[in-house]
Design a protein around this motif. Sequence first.
Motif, short mmCIF file in Angstrom:
data_model
loop_
_atom_site.label_atom_id
_atom_site.label_comp_id
_atom_site.label_asym_id
_atom_site.label_seq_id
_atom_site.Cartn_x
_atom_site.Cartn_y
_atom_site.Cartn_z
N UNK A 1 0.84 -1.17 0.00
CA UNK A 1 0.00 0.00 0.00
C UNK A 1 0.89 1.25 0.00
N UNK A 2 0.59 2.15 -0.88
CA UNK A 2 1.35 3.40 -0.98
C UNK A 2 0.66 4.47 -0.13
N UNK A 3 1.48 5.12 0.68
CA UNK A 3 1.01 6.23 1.51
C UNK A 3 1.72 7.48 1.03
N UNK A 4 1.06 8.62 1.13
CA UNK A 4 1.69 9.84 0.65
C UNK A 4 1.50 11.00 1.61
N UNK A 5 2.42 11.95 1.47
CA UNK A 5 2.34 13.22 2.19
C UNK A 5 2.60 14.32 1.18
#
Length: 154
Positions: A1-5
Amino acid sequence: MIRYMLCPSPVGNLVVCEEAGRLAAVRLNEIPVGALPEETPVGKEASVQLEAYFQGRLKEFCLPLAWKGTPFRLRVWKALQDIPYGETRTYARVAEAVGSPKAVRAVGGACHDNPFLVVVPCHRVTGSNGQLTGYAAGLETKHFLLEHERRLSL
């Protein structure tokens, strides 16, 4: 799962993407489909380092990168990290550095598809006469990054 900021910068919002504890991408105003907004330790550290870069306090990034690409592209992206801050190299010179002197266009393709904007400095690659050519984030951004580094290298 890709998480971003999101990391605000002088060139726009940098989207810092993390996957499995590694930096998966740094993009300009482009959130990957299906990515979830979430602060992660890697995302926070990438944001800190990017901010330091834009403030002129950081010249070389030290982040765990999630390298994904063909063996040729991986060689190109790693060669880009050898280009010193404030300097440029031509596509031909990068092709020579990776042992494929005739693969100038393929180097251009690898630069265009570099997933780590700013962190892996494809903006430091120019055409044969030093002219600015192609950049996934736009030539205006490439020009800004090169001038930013030149100004701070003096």
